[in-house]
Design a protein around this motif. Structure first.
Motif, PDB file in Angstrom:
ATOM      1  N   THR A 212      23.690  50.067  52.224  1.00  0.00           N
ATOM      2  CA  THR A 212      23.944  50.995  52.298  1.00  0.00           C
ATOM      3  C   THR A 212      25.518  51.651  50.660  1.00  0.00           C
ATOM      4  OG1 THR A 212      24.908  51.100  54.482  1.00  0.00           O
ATOM      5  CG2 THR A 212      25.965  52.806  53.273  1.00  0.00           C
ATOM      6  N   PRO A 213      25.197  52.410  49.775  1.00  0.00           N
ATOM      7  CA  PRO A 213      25.895  52.889  48.319  1.00  0.00           C
ATOM      8  C   PRO A 213      27.155  52.816  48.860  1.00  0.00           C
ATOM      9  CG  PRO A 213      23.873  54.042  48.641  1.00  0.00           C
ATOM     10  CD  PRO A 213      23.464  53.089  49.579  1.00  0.00           C
ATOM     11  N   VAL A 214      28.317  52.441  48.378  1.00  0.00           N
ATOM     12  CA  VAL A 214      29.487  52.701  48.751  1.00  0.00           C
ATOM     13  C   VAL A 214      29.950  52.823  46.974  1.00  0.00           C
ATOM     14  CG1 VAL A 214      30.074  50.038  47.823  1.00  0.00           C
ATOM     15  CG2 VAL A 214      31.625  51.221  49.327  1.00  0.00           C
ATOM     16  N   PHE A 215      31.535  53.956  47.779  1.00  0.00           N
ATOM     17  CA  PHE A 215      31.990  54.005  46.688  1.00  0.00           C
ATOM     18  C   PHE A 215      32.613  53.264  45.491  1.00  0.00           C
ATOM     19  CE2 PHE A 215      36.443  54.749  44.578  1.00  0.00           C
ATOM     20  CZ  PHE A 215      36.316  56.186  43.794  1.00  0.00           C
ATOM     21  N   HIS A 216      32.589  53.431  43.993  1.00  0.00           N
ATOM     22  CA  HIS A 216      33.021  52.060  43.519  1.00  0.00           C
ATOM     23  C   HIS A 216      33.252  52.963  41.731  1.00  0.00           C
ATOM     24  CE1 HIS A 216      29.235  53.115  41.243  1.00  0.00           C
ATOM     25  NE2 HIS A 216      29.216  52.471  40.776  1.00  0.00           N
ATOM     26  N   LEU A 217      33.844  52.246  41.264  1.00  0.00           N
ATOM     27  CA  LEU A 217      34.331  52.283  39.459  1.00  0.00           C
ATOM     28  C   LEU A 217      33.742  51.126  38.607  1.00  0.00           C
ATOM     29  CD1 LEU A 217      37.918  54.068  39.551  1.00  0.00           C
ATOM     30  CD2 LEU A 217      35.325  55.416  39.910  1.00  0.00           C
ATOM     31  N   ASP A 218      33.046  51.326  37.909  1.00  0.00           N
ATOM     32  CA  ASP A 218      32.263  50.740  37.179  1.00  0.00           C
ATOM     33  C   ASP A 218      33.930  49.409  36.378  1.00  0.00           C
ATOM     34  OD1 ASP A 218      29.616  51.125  37.592  1.00  0.00           O
ATOM     35  OD2 ASP A 218      29.526  52.229  35.309  1.00  0.00           O
ATOM     36  N   SER A 219      34.582  50.121  35.962  1.00  0.00           N
ATOM     37  CA  SER A 219      35.940  49.084  35.466  1.00  0.00           C
ATOM     38  C   SER A 219      36.738  48.308  36.415  1.00  0.00           C
ATOM     39  CB  SER A 219      36.631  50.162  35.076  1.00  0.00           C
ATOM     40  OG  SER A 219      37.060  51.670  35.677  1.00  0.00           O
ATOM     41  N   SER A 220      36.538  49.285  38.219  1.00  0.00           N
ATOM     42  CA  SER A 220      37.511  48.506  39.117  1.00  0.00           C
ATOM     43  C   SER A 220      36.485  48.066  39.681  1.00  0.00           C
ATOM     44  CB  SER A 220      38.165  49.985  39.929  1.00  0.00           C
ATOM     45  OG  SER A 220      38.739  49.723  38.706  1.00  0.00           O
ATOM     46  N   THR A 221      35.200  47.516  39.740  1.00  0.00           N
ATOM     47  CA  THR A 221      34.310  46.358  40.594  1.00  0.00           C
ATOM     48  C   THR A 221      33.648  45.333  40.270  1.00  0.00           C
ATOM     49  OG1 THR A 221      33.091  48.815  41.560  1.00  0.00           O
ATOM     50  CG2 THR A 221      32.369  46.599  41.735  1.00  0.00           C
ATOM     51  N   ILE A 222      34.202  44.361  41.098  1.00  0.00           N
ATOM     52  CA  ILE A 222      33.855  42.927  40.959  1.00  0.00           C
ATOM     53  C   ILE A 222      32.661  42.077  41.473  1.00  0.00           C
ATOM     54  CG2 ILE A 222      34.969  40.525  40.291  1.00  0.00           C
ATOM     55  CD1 ILE A 222      38.029  41.865  39.764  1.00  0.00           C
ATOM     56  N   PRO A 223      31.682  41.597  41.532  1.00  0.00           N
ATOM     57  CA  PRO A 223      31.050  40.701  41.693  1.00  0.00           C
ATOM     58  C   PRO A 223      31.373  39.826  41.648  1.00  0.00           C
ATOM     59  CG  PRO A 223      29.613  40.920  39.683  1.00  0.00           C
ATOM     60  CD  PRO A 223      31.077  41.917  39.780  1.00  0.00           C
ATOM     61  N   LEU A 224      31.258  38.627  43.301  1.00  0.00           N
ATOM     62  CA  LEU A 224      31.868  37.764  43.224  1.00  0.00           C
ATOM     63  C   LEU A 224      30.631  37.076  43.830  1.00  0.00           C
ATOM     64  CD1 LEU A 224      34.448  35.491  42.161  1.00  0.00           C
ATOM     65  CD2 LEU A 224      35.809  35.889  44.253  1.00  0.00           C
ATOM     66  N   ALA A 225      29.978  35.860  43.837  1.00  0.00           N
ATOM     67  CA  ALA A 225      30.253  34.790  44.743  1.00  0.00           C
ATOM     68  C   ALA A 225      30.384  33.342  44.886  1.00  0.00           C
ATOM     69  CB  ALA A 225      28.598  34.540  43.250  1.00  0.00           C
ATOM     70  N   SER A 226      31.434  32.814  44.557  1.00  0.00           N
ATOM     71  CA  SER A 226      31.447  31.770  45.024  1.00  0.00           C
ATOM     72  C   SER A 226      32.998  32.289  45.391  1.00  0.00           C
ATOM     73  CB  SER A 226      31.683  30.612  44.345  1.00  0.00           C
ATOM     74  OG  SER A 226      30.450  30.540  43.465  1.00  0.00           O
ATOM     75  N   THR A 227      33.912  31.428  46.157  1.00  0.00           N
ATOM     76  CA  THR A 227      34.887  31.543  45.973  1.00  0.00           C
ATOM     77  C   THR A 227      36.378  31.456  45.257  1.00  0.00           C
ATOM     78  OG1 THR A 227      34.765  29.119  46.744  1.00  0.00           O
ATOM     79  CG2 THR A 227      35.159  30.853  48.666  1.00  0.00           C
ATOM     80  N   MET A 228      37.506  31.470  45.770  1.00  0.00           N
ATOM     81  CA  MET A 228      38.519  31.375  43.957  1.00  0.00           C
ATOM     82  C   MET A 228      38.451  29.538  44.536  1.00  0.00           C
ATOM     83  SD  MET A 228      39.067  35.225  43.364  1.00  0.00           S
ATOM     84  CE  MET A 228      38.737  36.617  41.911  1.00  0.00           C
ATOM     85  N   VAL A 229      39.254  28.620  43.379  1.00  0.00           N
ATOM     86  CA  VAL A 229      40.344  28.384  43.973  1.00  0.00           C
ATOM     87  C   VAL A 229      41.251  29.010  43.030  1.00  0.00           C
ATOM     88  CG1 VAL A 229      39.095  26.138  43.807  1.00  0.00           C
ATOM     89  CG2 VAL A 229      39.939  27.484  41.593  1.00  0.00           C
ATOM     90  N   SER A 230      43.351  28.465  43.463  1.00  0.00           N
ATOM     91  CA  SER A 230      44.240  29.108  42.898  1.00  0.00           C
ATOM     92  C   SER A 230      44.633  28.754  41.365  1.00  0.00           C
ATOM     93  CB  SER A 230      45.886  28.450  43.707  1.00  0.00           C
ATOM     94  OG  SER A 230      46.626  28.408  43.586  1.00  0.00           O
ATOM     95  N   LEU A 231      44.852  29.862  40.635  1.00  0.00           N
ATOM     96  CA  LEU A 231      45.262  29.863  39.418  1.00  0.00           C
ATOM     97  C   LEU A 231      46.557  28.916  39.264  1.00  0.00           C
ATOM     98  CD1 LEU A 231      45.151  34.207  38.284  1.00  0.00           C
ATOM     99  CD2 LEU A 231      43.036  31.878  38.288  1.00  0.00           C
ATOM    100  N   THR A 232      47.106  28.439  39.973  1.00  0.00           N
ATOM    101  CA  THR A 232      47.868  27.776  39.479  1.00  0.00           C
ATOM    102  C   THR A 232      46.899  25.908  39.590  1.00  0.00           C
ATOM    103  OG1 THR A 232      49.255  27.227  42.323  1.00  0.00           O
ATOM    104  CG2 THR A 232      50.242  28.484  40.519  1.00  0.00           C
TER     105      THR A 232
END
Length: 234
Positions: A212-232
């Motif tokens: 289902t297409p969902v609202f987005h803005l190219d400049s505000s949309t981020i694909p993320l395939a993996s979990t993040m780690v804390s930047l610290t």
């Protein structure tokens, strides 16, 4: 599938919520037979999955993995009012959402958990709404009301919130809520909100649960395939 729970009269609150969550998780894609909503897994033909776009150039940095670049982008954005859409593989959606909040130092809010809490006192009504097309607006209205409650409870100047566990929006026919939150986040002083949705970006269009297409803005949309780690921790 339905919201029915065997012997629910004697079930504890946690048991009912667990059963609800299990049933709802399997209903994010549905089809209709008459006026009844049937889980997609009963289909005899499964639609082809949408092709996934390559990573956008801004996430392709030779010295850093994409999830670190994405975390830095989200951390910077979270320092001011705003909105971001994070698109994750459906099978990794819950853990990625929580990792985003931890990585950028934001508050994580589970949309599914909060909605189930509010559904429980009127379980029978929502069970019927889940099963019959004519009553499904009850689920949509509940999801819309919840979003407003969450903004009131968690939003505010200087606040940073990650809204995850949003797969239930498909069942509630409420995939418009990311746009509704965008309008509020950009028009009111409610802080920074990142909405994490299950899906894929195909031909620059985010597809909720890969359909289902969902609202987005190219400049505000981020694909993320993996979990993040804390930047610290980097």
């Amino acid at each position: 599938g339905s919201l029915g729970v065997e012997g629910r009269a004697g079930s504890s609150t946690s048991q009912v919520k667990a059963a609800l969550a299990t049933e709802l998780a399997g209903m994010t894609d549905c089809r209709l037979e008459g006026d009844r909503v049937i889980a997609a897994e009963t289909r005899s033909i499964i639609p082809a999955r949408a092709d996934q776009d390559a990573l956008p150039p801004e996430l392709q940095v030779a010295t850093k993995p994409p999830e670190v670049v994405a975390a830095e982008m989200l951390r910077a954005a979270s320092q001011r009012n705003g909105w971001r859409l994070v698109v994750t593989p459906p099978e990794k959606h819950p853990e990625i959402g929580r990792s985003v909040a931890k990585a950028i130092g934001a508050t994580f809010v589970s949309f599914e958990e909060e909605l189930l809490k509010r559904m429980e006192p009127e379980f029978a009504k929502f069970e019927r709404a889940e099963r019959f097309k004519a009553q499904r607006p009850k689920l949509k209205a509940a999801a819309e009301a919840l979003l407003d409650e969450l903004v009131k409870s968690y939003g505010g100047p200087g606040k940073a919130v990650v809204l995850g566990d949003t797969g239930i929006l498909g069942l509630c026919e409420a995939t418009h809520l990311p746009q509704r939150l965008y309008s509020r986040a950009t028009g009111e002083n409610i802080g920074f909100w990142a909405v994490v949705v299950p899906g894929v970006i195909s031909k620059r269009q985010p597809l909720f649960n890969e359909r289902t297409p969902v609202f987005h803005l190219d400049s505000s949309t981020i694909p993320l395939a993996s979990t993040m780690v804390s930047l610290t921790a980097i």
